[in-house]
Design a protein around this motif. Structure first.
Motif, PDB file in Angstrom:
ATOM      1  N   PRO A  56      28.516 -58.798  38.470  1.00 47.68           N
ATOM      2  CA  PRO A  56      27.602 -58.186  37.504  1.00 47.68           C
ATOM      3  C   PRO A  56      26.971 -59.175  36.522  1.00 47.68           C
ATOM      4  O   PRO A  56      25.960 -58.863  35.915  1.00 47.68           O
ATOM      5  CB  PRO A  56      28.490 -57.184  36.772  1.00 47.68           C
ATOM      6  N   VAL A  57      27.526 -60.339  36.410  1.00 43.96           N
ATOM      7  CA  VAL A  57      26.959 -61.327  35.493  1.00 43.96           C
ATOM      8  C   VAL A  57      25.784 -62.048  36.157  1.00 43.96           C
ATOM      9  O   VAL A  57      24.774 -62.310  35.527  1.00 43.96           O
ATOM     10  CB  VAL A  57      28.038 -62.328  35.024  1.00 43.96           C
ATOM     11  N   THR A  58      25.910 -62.336  37.457  1.00 45.23           N
ATOM     12  CA  THR A  58      24.836 -63.030  38.171  1.00 45.23           C
ATOM     13  C   THR A  58      23.935 -62.072  38.938  1.00 45.23           C
ATOM     14  O   THR A  58      22.910 -62.487  39.453  1.00 45.23           O
ATOM     15  CB  THR A  58      25.418 -64.045  39.162  1.00 45.23           C
ATOM     16  N   ASP A  59      24.323 -60.819  39.046  1.00 45.41           N
ATOM     17  CA  ASP A  59      23.598 -59.800  39.816  1.00 45.41           C
ATOM     18  C   ASP A  59      23.436 -60.184  41.280  1.00 45.41           C
ATOM     19  O   ASP A  59      22.403 -59.906  41.891  1.00 45.41           O
ATOM     20  CB  ASP A  59      22.224 -59.503  39.198  1.00 45.41           C
ATOM     21  N   SER A  60      24.450 -60.813  41.849  1.00 47.57           N
ATOM     22  CA  SER A  60      24.397 -61.226  43.244  1.00 47.57           C
ATOM     23  C   SER A  60      25.783 -61.168  43.870  1.00 47.57           C
ATOM     24  O   SER A  60      26.786 -61.471  43.216  1.00 47.57           O
ATOM     25  CB  SER A  60      23.854 -62.656  43.348  1.00 47.57           C
ATOM     26  N   ALA A  61      25.832 -60.817  45.142  1.00 50.19           N
ATOM     27  CA  ALA A  61      27.093 -60.846  45.884  1.00 50.19           C
ATOM     28  C   ALA A  61      27.304 -62.204  46.547  1.00 50.19           C
ATOM     29  O   ALA A  61      28.315 -62.435  47.191  1.00 50.19           O
ATOM     30  CB  ALA A  61      27.107 -59.748  46.941  1.00 50.19           C
ATOM     31  N   GLU A  62      26.343 -63.104  46.380  1.00 47.66           N
ATOM     32  CA  GLU A  62      26.390 -64.419  47.020  1.00 47.66           C
ATOM     33  C   GLU A  62      26.945 -65.518  46.114  1.00 47.66           C
ATOM     34  O   GLU A  62      27.111 -66.651  46.567  1.00 47.66           O
ATOM     35  CB  GLU A  62      24.983 -64.814  47.477  1.00 47.66           C
ATOM     36  N   THR A  63      27.214 -65.219  44.863  1.00 49.48           N
ATOM     37  CA  THR A  63      27.608 -66.268  43.919  1.00 49.48           C
ATOM     38  C   THR A  63      29.112 -66.400  43.711  1.00 49.48           C
ATOM     39  O   THR A  63      29.544 -67.228  42.915  1.00 49.48           O
ATOM     40  CB  THR A  63      26.934 -66.044  42.549  1.00 49.48           C
ATOM     41  N   TRP A  64      29.907 -65.589  44.402  1.00 50.28           N
ATOM     42  CA  TRP A  64      31.358 -65.712  44.270  1.00 50.28           C
ATOM     43  C   TRP A  64      31.776 -67.094  44.753  1.00 50.28           C
ATOM     44  O   TRP A  64      31.255 -67.608  45.730  1.00 50.28           O
ATOM     45  CB  TRP A  64      32.077 -64.657  45.102  1.00 50.28           C
ATOM     46  N   THR A  65      32.738 -67.691  44.087  1.00 51.75           N
ATOM     47  CA  THR A  65      33.309 -68.948  44.553  1.00 51.75           C
ATOM     48  C   THR A  65      34.715 -68.646  45.063  1.00 51.75           C
ATOM     49  O   THR A  65      35.431 -67.840  44.480  1.00 51.75           O
ATOM     50  CB  THR A  65      33.358 -70.019  43.440  1.00 51.75           C
ATOM     51  N   THR A  66      35.076 -69.281  46.151  1.00 51.90           N
ATOM     52  CA  THR A  66      36.374 -69.015  46.774  1.00 51.90           C
ATOM     53  C   THR A  66      37.233 -70.272  46.746  1.00 51.90           C
ATOM     54  O   THR A  66      36.726 -71.387  46.682  1.00 51.90           O
ATOM     55  CB  THR A  66      36.198 -68.533  48.225  1.00 51.90           C
ATOM     56  N   SER A  67      38.541 -70.050  46.817  1.00 50.03           N
ATOM     57  CA  SER A  67      39.511 -71.133  46.839  1.00 50.03           C
ATOM     58  C   SER A  67      40.316 -71.049  48.124  1.00 50.03           C
ATOM     59  O   SER A  67      40.703 -69.950  48.542  1.00 50.03           O
ATOM     60  CB  SER A  67      40.478 -71.023  45.658  1.00 50.03           C
ATOM     61  N   PRO A  68      40.618 -72.213  48.736  1.00 47.08           N
ATOM     62  CA  PRO A  68      41.454 -72.213  49.940  1.00 47.08           C
ATOM     63  C   PRO A  68      42.922 -72.008  49.575  1.00 47.08           C
ATOM     64  O   PRO A  68      43.302 -72.123  48.403  1.00 47.08           O
ATOM     65  CB  PRO A  68      41.212 -73.603  50.523  1.00 47.08           C
ATOM     66  N   PRO A  69      43.757 -71.726  50.568  1.00 46.79           N
ATOM     67  CA  PRO A  69      45.189 -71.559  50.300  1.00 46.79           C
ATOM     68  C   PRO A  69      45.793 -72.823  49.692  1.00 46.79           C
ATOM     69  O   PRO A  69      45.421 -73.936  50.067  1.00 46.79           O
ATOM     70  CB  PRO A  69      45.788 -71.287  51.685  1.00 46.79           C
ATOM     71  N   PRO A  70      46.722 -72.676  48.753  1.00 53.04           N
ATOM     72  CA  PRO A  70      47.307 -73.858  48.099  1.00 53.04           C
ATOM     73  C   PRO A  70      48.129 -74.714  49.054  1.00 53.04           C
ATOM     74  O   PRO A  70      48.249 -75.921  48.853  1.00 53.04           O
ATOM     75  CB  PRO A  70      48.173 -73.271  46.985  1.00 53.04           C
ATOM     76  N   GLU A  71      48.678 -74.110  50.099  1.00 51.84           N
ATOM     77  CA  GLU A  71      49.502 -74.873  51.040  1.00 51.84           C
ATOM     78  C   GLU A  71      48.665 -75.561  52.102  1.00 51.84           C
ATOM     79  O   GLU A  71      49.185 -76.159  53.031  1.00 51.84           O
ATOM     80  CB  GLU A  71      50.554 -73.970  51.702  1.00 51.84           C
ATOM     81  N   GLY A  72      47.358 -75.484  51.960  1.00 56.52           N
ATOM     82  CA  GLY A  72      46.458 -76.080  52.948  1.00 56.52           C
ATOM     83  C   GLY A  72      46.022 -75.026  53.947  1.00 56.52           C
ATOM     84  O   GLY A  72      46.365 -73.854  53.844  1.00 56.52           O
ATOM     85  N   GLY A  73      45.263 -75.440  54.885  1.00 57.02           N
ATOM     86  CA  GLY A  73      44.764 -74.498  55.863  1.00 57.02           C
ATOM     87  C   GLY A  73      43.385 -73.993  55.488  1.00 57.02           C
ATOM     88  O   GLY A  73      42.763 -74.473  54.537  1.00 57.02           O
ATOM     89  N   GLU A  74      42.931 -73.034  56.249  1.00 59.87           N
ATOM     90  CA  GLU A  74      41.584 -72.529  56.044  1.00 59.87           C
ATOM     91  C   GLU A  74      41.619 -71.079  55.610  1.00 59.87           C
ATOM     92  O   GLU A  74      42.603 -70.389  55.783  1.00 59.87           O
ATOM     93  CB  GLU A  74      40.792 -72.669  57.338  1.00 59.87           C
ATOM     94  N   GLY A  75      40.519 -70.642  55.055  1.00 58.33           N
ATOM     95  CA  GLY A  75      40.382 -69.258  54.650  1.00 58.33           C
ATOM     96  C   GLY A  75      40.211 -69.110  53.156  1.00 58.33           C
ATOM     97  O   GLY A  75      40.184 -70.076  52.401  1.00 58.33           O
ATOM     98  N   VAL A  76      40.086 -67.865  52.763  1.00 57.42           N
ATOM     99  CA  VAL A  76      39.883 -67.518  51.357  1.00 57.42           C
ATOM    100  C   VAL A  76      41.211 -67.037  50.784  1.00 57.42           C
ATOM    101  O   VAL A  76      41.770 -66.039  51.232  1.00 57.42           O
ATOM    102  CB  VAL A  76      38.814 -66.410  51.218  1.00 57.42           C
ATOM    103  N   TYR A  77      41.713 -67.766  49.801  1.00 56.62           N
ATOM    104  CA  TYR A  77      42.966 -67.414  49.143  1.00 56.62           C
ATOM    105  C   TYR A  77      42.714 -66.710  47.814  1.00 56.62           C
ATOM    106  O   TYR A  77      43.454 -65.817  47.429  1.00 56.62           O
ATOM    107  CB  TYR A  77      43.788 -68.686  48.923  1.00 56.62           C
TER     108      TYR A  77
END
Length: 96
Positions: A56-77
């Motif tokens: 709601p602050v940026t009015d976009s669903a494209e501006t989320w920032t994601t973090s990978p798992p802390p133990e490594g690997g791929e994906g959205v943690y």
């Protein structure tokens, strides 16, 4: 001036709720499949959320920032707002 402060508080409340919803969906996906989702749209494709919510602050669903798992690997943690600036309380939106 008070009106604008109420509008900003409302945006912040929606942002907190959207972050909680996305984080819950990420955790459910991981619990069901044993892997982290590869992206936020994947959560919608797999029906963990109806659609990726709008920040709601940026009015976009494209501006989320994601973090990978802390133990490594791929994906959205984890997910954070991609909005610049700080909330009324002084914390940066990206730190939520």
């Amino acid at each position: 001036p008070r009106y604008f402060q109420h509008v900003e508080r409302s945006r912040e409340a929606v942002l907190r709720e959207n972050l909680a919803t996305l984080r819950d969906a990420i955790d459910q996906y991981h619990a069901d499949k044993g892997i982290w989702p590869e992206s936020l749209p994947r959560l919608a494709e797999e029906r963990y959320v109806r659609a990726v919510p709008v920040d709601p602050v940026t009015d976009s669903a494209e501006t989320w920032t994601t973090s990978p798992p802390p133990e490594g690997g791929e994906g959205v943690y984890d997910v954070h707002s991609g909005a610049e600036g700080a909330a009324l309380g002084g914390t940066a939106y990206g730190d939520w």
